[in-house]
Design a protein around this motif. Structure first.
Motif, PDB file in Angstrom:
ATOM      1  N   SER A  41       0.827  -1.209   0.000  1.00  0.00           N
ATOM      2  CA  SER A  41       0.000   0.000   0.000  1.00  0.00           C
ATOM      3  C   SER A  41       0.861   1.260   0.000  1.00  0.00           C
ATOM      4  O   SER A  41       0.492   2.270  -0.597  1.00  0.00           O
ATOM      5  CB  SER A  41      -0.974   0.001   1.183  1.00  0.00           C
ATOM      6  N   THR A  42       2.031   1.195   0.637  1.00  0.00           N
ATOM      7  CA  THR A  42       2.952   2.334   0.610  1.00  0.00           C
ATOM      8  C   THR A  42       3.480   2.561  -0.798  1.00  0.00           C
ATOM      9  O   THR A  42       3.581   3.707  -1.255  1.00  0.00           O
ATOM     10  CB  THR A  42       4.122   2.098   1.592  1.00  0.00           C
ATOM     11  N   LEU A  43       3.824   1.474  -1.483  1.00  0.00           N
ATOM     12  CA  LEU A  43       4.276   1.600  -2.877  1.00  0.00           C
ATOM     13  C   LEU A  43       3.183   2.211  -3.746  1.00  0.00           C
ATOM     14  O   LEU A  43       3.443   3.105  -4.554  1.00  0.00           O
ATOM     15  CB  LEU A  43       4.686   0.234  -3.442  1.00  0.00           C
ATOM     16  N   ALA A  44       1.960   1.724  -3.593  1.00  0.00           N
ATOM     17  CA  ALA A  44       0.845   2.239  -4.391  1.00  0.00           C
ATOM     18  C   ALA A  44       0.571   3.706  -4.055  1.00  0.00           C
ATOM     19  O   ALA A  44       0.390   4.536  -4.953  1.00  0.00           O
ATOM     20  CB  ALA A  44      -0.408   1.396  -4.162  1.00  0.00           C
ATOM     21  N   GLY A  45       0.549   4.032  -2.758  1.00  0.00           N
ATOM     22  CA  GLY A  45       0.321   5.417  -2.354  1.00  0.00           C
ATOM     23  C   GLY A  45       1.422   6.347  -2.827  1.00  0.00           C
ATOM     24  O   GLY A  45       1.153   7.448  -3.299  1.00  0.00           O
ATOM     25  N   GLY A  46       2.677   5.886  -2.716  1.00  0.00           N
ATOM     26  CA  GLY A  46       3.802   6.691  -3.192  1.00  0.00           C
ATOM     27  C   GLY A  46       3.739   6.934  -4.688  1.00  0.00           C
ATOM     28  O   GLY A  46       4.061   8.018  -5.172  1.00  0.00           O
ATOM     29  N   ALA A  47       3.298   5.915  -5.423  1.00  0.00           N
ATOM     30  CA  ALA A  47       3.178   6.064  -6.881  1.00  0.00           C
ATOM     31  C   ALA A  47       2.056   7.035  -7.237  1.00  0.00           C
ATOM     32  O   ALA A  47       2.229   7.914  -8.082  1.00  0.00           O
ATOM     33  CB  ALA A  47       2.935   4.709  -7.532  1.00  0.00           C
ATOM     34  N   LEU A  48       0.905   6.884  -6.581  1.00  0.00           N
ATOM     35  CA  LEU A  48      -0.251   7.729  -6.901  1.00  0.00           C
ATOM     36  C   LEU A  48      -0.088   9.162  -6.415  1.00  0.00           C
ATOM     37  O   LEU A  48      -0.383  10.110  -7.140  1.00  0.00           O
ATOM     38  CB  LEU A  48      -1.521   7.121  -6.306  1.00  0.00           C
ATOM     39  N   LEU A  49       0.372   9.327  -5.185  1.00  0.00           N
ATOM     40  CA  LEU A  49       0.417  10.662  -4.584  1.00  0.00           C
ATOM     41  C   LEU A  49       1.706  11.420  -4.870  1.00  0.00           C
ATOM     42  O   LEU A  49       1.687  12.639  -5.015  1.00  0.00           O
ATOM     43  CB  LEU A  49       0.220  10.556  -3.067  1.00  0.00           C
ATOM     44  N   LEU A  50       2.832  10.695  -4.927  1.00  0.00           N
ATOM     45  CA  LEU A  50       4.122  11.368  -5.038  1.00  0.00           C
ATOM     46  C   LEU A  50       4.853  11.101  -6.348  1.00  0.00           C
ATOM     47  O   LEU A  50       5.924  11.658  -6.581  1.00  0.00           O
ATOM     48  CB  LEU A  50       5.027  10.946  -3.868  1.00  0.00           C
ATOM     49  N   GLY A  51       4.291  10.227  -7.172  1.00  0.00           N
ATOM     50  CA  GLY A  51       4.935   9.907  -8.433  1.00  0.00           C
ATOM     51  C   GLY A  51       6.185   9.052  -8.276  1.00  0.00           C
ATOM     52  O   GLY A  51       7.020   8.995  -9.171  1.00  0.00           O
TER      53      GLY A  51
END
Length: 157
Positions: free
Chosen positions: A119-129
Motif C-alpha cells: 500500500s505504501t508503494l501504491a500510495g507513493g506512486a499515486l500521490l508522489l509519483g
C-alpha cells in the motif's frame, strides 16, 4: 551486465534497525494477544504504548540534539495535516490493530503486515509519483509478496 550490491555503513544500520524492529513487532503481537487473557483492555495497551513512544522518542531527540525549530515555523495548514496524520495513521490504525488482535490470531495479523509495504508503494506512486527504480527493489517486492502468499496458503491447511 552483472549487478553488484554495495552496502554502506548506513545501509547496514538500516538493515539492523529493520531486523530489531521486526523482532519487537513480533513481541508486540504476542504481548497484545496474551494481555487479553488477563482482561487488559485495548485502551490500556494503547495508552501505555503512546506514553512509552512519547518518552523514548523525546529522550532520543534530545540525546541526538535534534533541532525543534522547524516545528515553530509550521503554518496552520501544516498543523492540520500533522494532526490528521496522527489521528488517522497513528491513533486509528494502532487502535484498529489492537482490536483486530482481540478477534484474530496473531500470526494472521502479523502476516498481513507486509501488505503495508504494497500500500505504501501504491500510495507513493499515486500521490508522489515515486516508482521502483532498480532490480533490487523489484526483487524485494516480489519476495515479500511470494512469502506472504506462501504463508497464507499454509494457514489454510
Amino acid at each position: 551486465k552483472e549487478m553488484q550490491l554495495v552496502l554502506a555503513a548506513s545501509d547496514w544500520l538500516g538493515i539492523g534497525l529493520a531486523a530489531i524492529s521486526g523482532v519487537f513487532l513480533a513481541f508486540y503481537m504476542i504481548f497484545i494477544k496474551r494481555s487479553f487473557r488477563f482482561q487488559i483492555t485495548g485502551d490500556a495497551i494503547f495508552t501505555v504504548q503512546i506514553i512509552a513512544l512519547t518518552v523514548v522518542m523525546s529522550i532520543s531527540s534530545l540525546g541526538f540534539q535534534e533541532s525543534w525549530t522547524p516545528w515553530l515555523q509550521l503554518e496552520a495548514v501544516d498543523w492540520l495535516v500533522f494532526i490528521a496524520f496522527v489521528g488517522i495513521a497513528l491513533v486509528f490504525a494502532n487502535y484498529a490493530q489492537i482490536s483486530a488482535l482481540k478477534h484474530l490470531p496473531a500470526p494472521l495479523v502479523s502476516s498481513m503486515m507486509p501488505l503495508r509495504l504494497v500500500s505504501t508503494l501504491a500510495g507513493g506512486a499515486l500521490l508522489l509519483g515515486e516508482r521502483l527504480t532498480s532490480a533490487w527493489q523489484f526483487l524485494g517486492a516480489i519476495i515479500i509478496l511470494v512469502t506472504l502468499s506462501l504463508y497464507l496458503s499454509q494457514q489454510n491447511h
